[in-house]
Each structure stands twice: as C-alpha cells, then as structure tokens.
Design a protein around this motif. Sequence first.
Motif, PDB file in Angstrom:
ATOM      1  N   PHE A 260       0.652  -1.381  -0.060  1.00 21.04           N
ATOM      2  CA  PHE A 260       0.104   0.089   0.100  1.00 21.04           C
ATOM      3  C   PHE A 260       0.993   1.434  -0.204  1.00 21.04           C
ATOM      4  O   PHE A 260       0.655   2.225  -0.784  1.00 21.04           O
ATOM      5  CB  PHE A 260      -0.924  -0.073   1.152  1.00 21.04           C
ATOM      6  CG  PHE A 260      -1.840   1.381   1.183  1.00 21.04           C
ATOM      7  CD1 PHE A 260      -3.156   1.592   0.444  1.00 21.04           C
ATOM      8  CD2 PHE A 260      -1.179   2.076   2.237  1.00 21.04           C
ATOM      9  CE1 PHE A 260      -3.549   2.598   0.834  1.00 21.04           C
ATOM     10  CE2 PHE A 260      -2.097   3.287   2.561  1.00 21.04           C
ATOM     11  CZ  PHE A 260      -3.040   3.610   1.764  1.00 21.04           C
ATOM     12  N   ILE A 261       1.851   1.305   0.998  1.00 20.78           N
ATOM     13  CA  ILE A 261       2.818   2.512   0.999  1.00 20.78           C
ATOM     14  C   ILE A 261       3.478   2.607  -0.332  1.00 20.78           C
ATOM     15  O   ILE A 261       3.644   3.653  -0.990  1.00 20.78           O
ATOM     16  CB  ILE A 261       3.611   2.173   2.083  1.00 20.78           C
ATOM     17  CG1 ILE A 261       3.104   2.483   3.430  1.00 20.78           C
ATOM     18  CG2 ILE A 261       4.983   3.265   1.955  1.00 20.78           C
ATOM     19  CD1 ILE A 261       3.908   2.062   4.534  1.00 20.78           C
ATOM     20  N   GLU A 262       3.998   1.606  -1.112  1.00 18.49           N
ATOM     21  CA  GLU A 262       4.473   1.526  -2.470  1.00 18.49           C
ATOM     22  C   GLU A 262       3.472   2.337  -3.439  1.00 18.49           C
ATOM     23  O   GLU A 262       3.853   3.296  -4.064  1.00 18.49           O
ATOM     24  CB  GLU A 262       4.628   0.224  -2.982  1.00 18.49           C
ATOM     25  CG  GLU A 262       5.985  -0.312  -2.621  1.00 18.49           C
ATOM     26  CD  GLU A 262       6.632  -1.709  -3.258  1.00 18.49           C
ATOM     27  OE1 GLU A 262       5.665  -1.883  -4.207  1.00 18.49           O
ATOM     28  OE2 GLU A 262       6.885  -2.538  -2.455  1.00 18.49           O
TER      29      GLU A 262
ATOM     30  N   VAL B 190       2.016  10.126  -4.119  1.00 18.68           N
ATOM     31  CA  VAL B 190       0.701  10.927  -3.805  1.00 18.68           C
ATOM     32  C   VAL B 190       1.198  11.924  -2.809  1.00 18.68           C
ATOM     33  O   VAL B 190       2.002  11.860  -1.925  1.00 18.68           O
ATOM     34  CB  VAL B 190      -0.229   9.977  -3.024  1.00 18.68           C
ATOM     35  CG1 VAL B 190      -1.331  10.772  -2.582  1.00 18.68           C
ATOM     36  CG2 VAL B 190      -0.808   8.689  -3.927  1.00 18.68           C
ATOM     37  N   SER B 191       0.767  13.236  -2.954  1.00 16.27           N
ATOM     38  CA  SER B 191       1.162  14.501  -2.488  1.00 16.27           C
ATOM     39  C   SER B 191       0.647  14.235  -0.955  1.00 16.27           C
ATOM     40  O   SER B 191      -0.512  13.694  -0.765  1.00 16.27           O
ATOM     41  CB  SER B 191       0.880  15.792  -2.953  1.00 16.27           C
ATOM     42  OG  SER B 191      -0.453  16.040  -3.000  1.00 16.27           O
TER      43      SER B 191
ATOM     44  N   LEU C 101      -3.036  12.669   0.010  1.00 13.23           N
ATOM     45  CA  LEU C 101      -3.204  11.873   1.280  1.00 13.23           C
ATOM     46  C   LEU C 101      -4.340  12.155   2.300  1.00 13.23           C
ATOM     47  O   LEU C 101      -4.965  11.392   2.620  1.00 13.23           O
ATOM     48  CB  LEU C 101      -1.873  11.531   1.966  1.00 13.23           C
ATOM     49  CG  LEU C 101      -0.794  10.817   1.173  1.00 13.23           C
ATOM     50  CD1 LEU C 101       0.438  10.886   1.840  1.00 13.23           C
ATOM     51  CD2 LEU C 101      -1.496   9.333   0.906  1.00 13.23           C
ATOM     52  N   LYS C 102      -4.273  13.310   2.594  1.00  9.77           N
ATOM     53  CA  LYS C 102      -5.307  13.859   3.439  1.00  9.77           C
ATOM     54  C   LYS C 102      -6.750  13.749   2.871  1.00  9.77           C
ATOM     55  O   LYS C 102      -7.769  13.344   3.623  1.00  9.77           O
ATOM     56  CB  LYS C 102      -4.897  15.375   4.160  1.00  9.77           C
ATOM     57  CG  LYS C 102      -3.847  15.284   4.856  1.00  9.77           C
ATOM     58  CD  LYS C 102      -3.461  16.974   5.377  1.00  9.77           C
ATOM     59  CE  LYS C 102      -2.366  16.777   6.152  1.00  9.77           C
ATOM     60  NZ  LYS C 102      -1.882  18.254   6.537  1.00  9.77           N
ATOM     61  N   GLU C 103      -6.770  13.913   1.631  1.00  9.95           N
ATOM     62  CA  GLU C 103      -7.972  13.944   0.850  1.00  9.95           C
ATOM     63  C   GLU C 103      -8.724  12.480   0.758  1.00  9.95           C
ATOM     64  O   GLU C 103      -9.899  12.377   0.823  1.00  9.95           O
ATOM     65  CB  GLU C 103      -7.989  14.277  -0.670  1.00  9.95           C
ATOM     66  CG  GLU C 103      -8.015  15.955  -0.541  1.00  9.95           C
ATOM     67  CD  GLU C 103      -8.135  16.463  -2.286  1.00  9.95           C
ATOM     68  OE1 GLU C 103      -8.944  15.798  -2.941  1.00  9.95           O
ATOM     69  OE2 GLU C 103      -7.352  17.060  -2.523  1.00  9.95           O
ATOM     70  N   ILE C 104      -7.724  11.701   0.628  1.00  9.19           N
ATOM     71  CA  ILE C 104      -7.825  10.220   0.534  1.00  9.19           C
ATOM     72  C   ILE C 104      -8.436   9.652   1.939  1.00  9.19           C
ATOM     73  O   ILE C 104      -9.523   9.072   2.074  1.00  9.19           O
ATOM     74  CB  ILE C 104      -6.784   9.454   0.011  1.00  9.19           C
ATOM     75  CG1 ILE C 104      -6.488   9.633  -1.362  1.00  9.19           C
ATOM     76  CG2 ILE C 104      -6.870   7.929   0.315  1.00  9.19           C
ATOM     77  CD1 ILE C 104      -5.223   9.253  -2.037  1.00  9.19           C
TER      78      ILE C 104
END
Length: 142
Positions: free
Chosen positions: A114-116, A121-122, A126-129
Amino acid sequence: MDKNVLFQKFVAFTAAVHQTTNEITKNVKSETITPLHYKILEYIAVSQPVTLSEISECMHMSMPNTSRELRKLSEKQFLEKVADDEDRRKHIIRLSKKGEAMMNESFQRIESRFIERMEHVSEEELKEIERALDLLHSKVFN
C-alpha cells in the motif's frame, strides 16, 4: 444529483476495490492455509470477536461448511472458540496468538505494498484520501 449515475460510480468503485485488494494481497498468506482460510482469518482479524453466524454470512457459506472450516483452522491452532459469558450456547471466535502472528505478518506485507502505491501521492492528496475513506466508511460501509 442523479442517483443512478452515483450508483454506477459506486459499482465501478467496488469492482476496482476488489481488483486492487486482489493485487495487494497476492501471495501474502501462509503456505499452510488455503485462500478460503486466509479470507476467514482476515475477516476475524479485523472484526473480532465474531460468531459462527457472522462468519457464515460474511463468507457466503452455509453454517455447516463454516463450522467445518473453523474446525480445521482451530486444529491448526490459528483461532480459538470461547463460550459467551451471557449465553453459554453461543461461542465467540477470535484469533489465537499463532493466528494473530500470522495475520500481523500478512498485514505488514499488505501495508508495504500500500505504501508503495502511495509513494507519489502528495501530502494534500493523502489527507483527501483519508477524508474520502472516512466518509465512505461512515456513510456507505457502516
């Protein structure tokens, strides 16, 4: 908003979730268990404690088949059944120490994958996700 369009997007989203889940979990299970056993253990790991009927319903299996598969997992010492304090006829099912260790190892591999995927992603995205996942969880998948 056209709810039919929203539904079509939901269908496409859930199909993509299944495909991504398949890719991200490929070859993470122990060689000592079947794919079905892995799915059962994964469900127990994120939902425990659970009952036989909850597992049966989630896995779309009959109660006798679920019971048989749980017995096999119990024999391999991946889970334990404990009588419910309030209703002695009911059993609570949870992972054993061995089951927890195996699932933690699997989840570490999944997290690494997942981290890969999130590598480019900015921070803002990431906060939006995260907000989108929280919203989906509370409004759709609750």
